[in-house]
Write an enzyme that holds these catalytic residues in place. Structure first.
Site, short mmCIF file in Angstrom:
data_model
loop_
_atom_site.label_atom_id
_atom_site.label_comp_id
_atom_site.label_asym_id
_atom_site.label_seq_id
_atom_site.Cartn_x
_atom_site.Cartn_y
_atom_site.Cartn_z
N LYS A 181 -11.22 -2.09 -14.81
CA LYS A 181 -12.58 -1.86 -14.31
C LYS A 181 -12.97 -0.40 -14.51
O LYS A 181 -12.47 0.49 -13.82
CB LYS A 181 -12.68 -2.19 -12.82
CG LYS A 181 -14.14 -2.23 -12.36
CD LYS A 181 -14.32 -2.05 -10.88
CE LYS A 181 -14.36 -0.63 -10.45
NZ LYS A 181 -15.49 0.15 -10.98
N GLU A 256 -3.87 8.53 -8.78
CA GLU A 256 -4.17 9.86 -9.33
C GLU A 256 -5.47 10.29 -8.67
O GLU A 256 -6.52 9.71 -8.95
CB GLU A 256 -4.38 9.79 -10.86
CG GLU A 256 -3.20 9.24 -11.63
CD GLU A 256 -2.07 10.23 -11.75
OE1 GLU A 256 -2.17 11.36 -11.22
OE2 GLU A 256 -1.06 9.86 -12.36
N GLU A 391 -12.82 20.10 -2.95
CA GLU A 391 -13.09 19.81 -4.36
C GLU A 391 -14.60 19.69 -4.60
O GLU A 391 -15.26 18.85 -3.99
CB GLU A 391 -12.41 18.48 -4.72
CG GLU A 391 -12.53 18.14 -6.18
CD GLU A 391 -11.88 16.81 -6.53
OE1 GLU A 391 -12.18 15.80 -5.85
OE2 GLU A 391 -11.10 16.77 -7.49
P1 NAD Z 1 -14.28 7.23 -6.74
O1 NAD Z 1 -13.04 7.22 -5.94
O2 NAD Z 1 -15.57 7.12 -6.05
O3 NAD Z 1 -14.27 6.03 -7.79
C1 NAD Z 1 -13.21 5.82 -8.69
C2 NAD Z 1 -13.17 4.37 -9.10
O4 NAD Z 1 -12.86 3.58 -7.94
C3 NAD Z 1 -14.48 3.82 -9.64
O5 NAD Z 1 -14.21 2.91 -10.67
C4 NAD Z 1 -15.07 3.11 -8.43
O6 NAD Z 1 -15.97 2.08 -8.77
C5 NAD Z 1 -13.82 2.54 -7.79
N1 NAD Z 1 -13.93 2.26 -6.35
C6 NAD Z 1 -14.83 2.71 -5.46
N2 NAD Z 1 -14.57 2.22 -4.22
C7 NAD Z 1 -13.47 1.46 -4.34
C8 NAD Z 1 -12.69 0.70 -3.42
N3 NAD Z 1 -13.00 0.63 -2.12
N4 NAD Z 1 -11.60 0.05 -3.88
C9 NAD Z 1 -11.27 0.13 -5.18
N5 NAD Z 1 -11.97 0.82 -6.10
C10 NAD Z 1 -13.06 1.48 -5.68
O7 NAD Z 1 -14.18 8.53 -7.63
P2 NAD Z 1 -15.24 9.08 -8.66
O8 NAD Z 1 -16.28 9.80 -7.89
O9 NAD Z 1 -15.64 8.03 -9.61
O10 NAD Z 1 -14.32 10.11 -9.49
C11 NAD Z 1 -14.14 11.42 -9.14
C12 NAD Z 1 -12.84 11.62 -8.42
O11 NAD Z 1 -11.74 11.21 -9.22
C13 NAD Z 1 -12.57 13.09 -8.12
O12 NAD Z 1 -12.17 13.25 -6.79
C14 NAD Z 1 -11.43 13.45 -9.04
O13 NAD Z 1 -10.63 14.50 -8.61
C15 NAD Z 1 -10.71 12.18 -9.19
N6 NAD Z 1 -9.97 12.16 -10.45
C16 NAD Z 1 -8.61 12.28 -10.40
C17 NAD Z 1 -7.87 12.29 -11.57
C18 NAD Z 1 -6.37 12.43 -11.56
O14 NAD Z 1 -5.74 12.10 -12.55
N7 NAD Z 1 -5.77 12.87 -10.49
C19 NAD Z 1 -8.51 12.16 -12.78
C20 NAD Z 1 -9.89 12.04 -12.80
C21 NAD Z 1 -10.61 12.03 -11.61
#
Ligand code: NAD
Length: 497
Positions: A181, A256, A391
């Protein structure tokens, strides 16, 4: 908001078949640089998740993929790498339009995606078990690694296809089947990957891709009892929820998550190199990187020199049209993220951080009035400031002075996160002492580049658990089975009855 002529309708990919969401729902996917609608994307429901999981489950139970000779699996994964490489230019441009990142960044990513698939094609034939010392005379013991089962791969919007490849490639190599997804805001390149999988000869149901805009879709994947493992990249807040939900069905989980990674600049650093590297460390991908080195910790006796050079060079970075090859900083991908950056700059001003550069929206001219762009920004902060601790996920650097090595390490480690760090020092003893003392999953010394296929990547503390990109990642997509064999001639009769 204008719908461009190029706008088209995308579909879900389930069981090697393309089709719409079962209720026909769609949503608009927009280009963050222009606001133009790129595509009407199928908006999957929990029912579609169920169909995708069934498809992956059946493919796993059929066993064709998991029990296929590893060398044959490797060839299909390698073929995927080749097809991605052949289509690199188109994939990069699609990523630019969907995400707002610059063309240079996207091209670099596609190269890294090819490397990732190539690396795991090799890893498929090296998912070794062990031969163990016999626990008793006349006993043999061994372990074998078997595919963990159906993987739910959930990725964010900042590196859409790259982060998908970090999960899909090792999962395929281990013999798993997958429901992928992508983030709702950036679904398009995951669908290209599905086309490539089909062409490369991946058996039916091994990779399924579902798209949708709401958080419910990810939640439905994590809740689904037909999934064995969740590979999640995203925010720490969502990661905690994912772990808690996955615990209800005892799914394996790798996370991650977020970061507030430091660059440590010591007084024995080559300051020019440190400035150049630190600029990249925070402003690459407009700062929308989990491992962005957004906290610059600088030793006080070189701080004035460093800040002057850093701000002078940062002011020269070109914020602009992501499709222009000269642009270094592209668009902010989502409105939510843009608002977050804005609010952190206001918080910084409110808590007494000194504005050094930027701090507001960037106007890049005609044709981009609907786009979301932020100026390259830097603040001098105190360690207690929220701008130093939380962040931002945007092109905003916080710079804090430190007195000595002990204080630098203490400040760097004073964070709930522990993803990455960079050390700038020409003193080999100091650089290695600091590398050892830092509580982060990755430490780079005198370079901002730290993420490569073959080198494990992941977090300490609330930056998550598990490692991607390494050979050890294969264990995260495998179960270890122990096989104990009696080879003696004396009959087994424990009760003597
Ligand atoms: P997010 O957590 O809002 O969303 C990430 C993914 O999770 C999306 O596909 C979203 O649709 C899905 N999601 C949302 N709610 C969910 C739930 N309840 N259960 C399962 N899936 C759900 O994050 P974002 O705003 O899309 O991305 C930014 C964040 O990602 C930042 O905090 C960044 O640091 C982190 N990030 C971490 C890494 C790493 O490797 N550590 C890499 C890239 C981004």
């Amino acid at each position: 908001m204008a719908v461009t002529a190029a706008a088209n309708k995308t579909q879900l990919f389930i069981g090697n078949q393309w089709g719409g969401a079962s209720d026909g729902a769609t949503y608009d996917d927009t280009n963050p640089a222009t606001g133009a609608v790129l595509a009407q994307v199928a908006n999957a429901s929990a029912g579609d998740v169920d169909r995708a999981v069934k498809s992956a489950r059946e493919a796993f139970e059929r066993g064709k993929w998991a029990t296929m000779a590893a060398s044959r699996r490797a060839k299909i994964i390698y073929k995927m790498a080749q097809l991605i490489g052949e289509r690199a230019a188109g994939i990069a441009l699609l990523e630019v339009r969907d995400n707002g990142k610059t063309l240079g960044t996207a091209k670099g990513e596609v190269g890294a995606i090819v490397d990732c698939f190539e690396f795991y094609a090799g890893a498929a034939t090296k998912n070794y078990g062990n031969s163990l010392p016999g626990p008793m005379p006349n006993y043999l013991a061994q372990t074998v690694r078997e595919a963990v089962g159906v993987v739910g791969a959930i990725v964010p919007w900042n590196f859409p296809l790259l982060l998908a490849s970090w999960k899909v490639a090792p999962a395929l190599a281990a013999g798993c089947t997958i429901v992928l997804k992508p983030a709702g805001q950036t679904p398009l390149t995951a669908l290209e990957l599905a086309k490539i999988a089909l062409e490369a000869g991946l058996p039916e149901g091994v990779l399924n891709v579902i798209t949708g805009e709401g958080r419910d879709l990810g939640q439905a994947i994590v809740e689904h009892p037909g999934i064995d493992k969740i590979a999640f990249t995203g925010s720490t807040a969502t990661g905690k929820r994912v772990a808690a939900t996955a615990a209800q069905t005892v799914k394996r989980v790798t996370l991650e998550l977020g970061g507030k990674s430091p660059s440590l600049v010591f007084d024995d650093a080559d300051v020019t190199q440190a400035v150049n590297g630190a600029l990249y460390g925070i402003f690459y991908n407009a700062g929308q990187c989990c491992e962005a080195r957004s906290r610059l910790l600088v030793q006080e006796n070189v701080a004035d020199e460093f800040i002057a050079a850093f701000t002078e060079k940062a002011a020269k970075l070109r914020v602009g049209n992501p499709e222009d090859a000269q642009t270094q900083i592209g668009a902010i991908t989502t409105q939510e993220q843009y608002d977050k950056i804005k609010s952190y700059c206001e918080i910084g001003a409110g808590e007494g951080a000194t504005l050094l550069l930027g701090g507001g929206p960037a106007d890049i001219g005609e044709g981009f009035e609907e786009g979301k762009f932020w100026k390259v920004s830097a603040y001098e902060t105190q360690p207690s400031h929220r701008l130093s601790r939380e962040e931002v996920f945007g092109p905003v650097a916080s710079i804090t002075r430190f007195k000595n090595e002990a204080e630098a390490i203490a400040l760097a480690n004073d964070s709930e996160y522990g993803l990455s760090a960079t050390i700038w020092s020409q003193n080999i003893g100091r650089a290695n002492r600091a590398a050892k003392a830092l509580r982060t999953g990755t430490v780079a010394v005198n370079t901002p580049y730290a993420v490569f296929p073959g080198i494990p990547f992941g977090g300490y503390k609330q930056s998550g658990y598990g490692r991607e990109l390494g050979i050890e990642t294969m264990a995260a997509y495998s179960e270890t089975k122990s096989i104990i064999t009696y080879i003696g001639e004396k009959p087994i009769d424990p009760f003597g009855v």
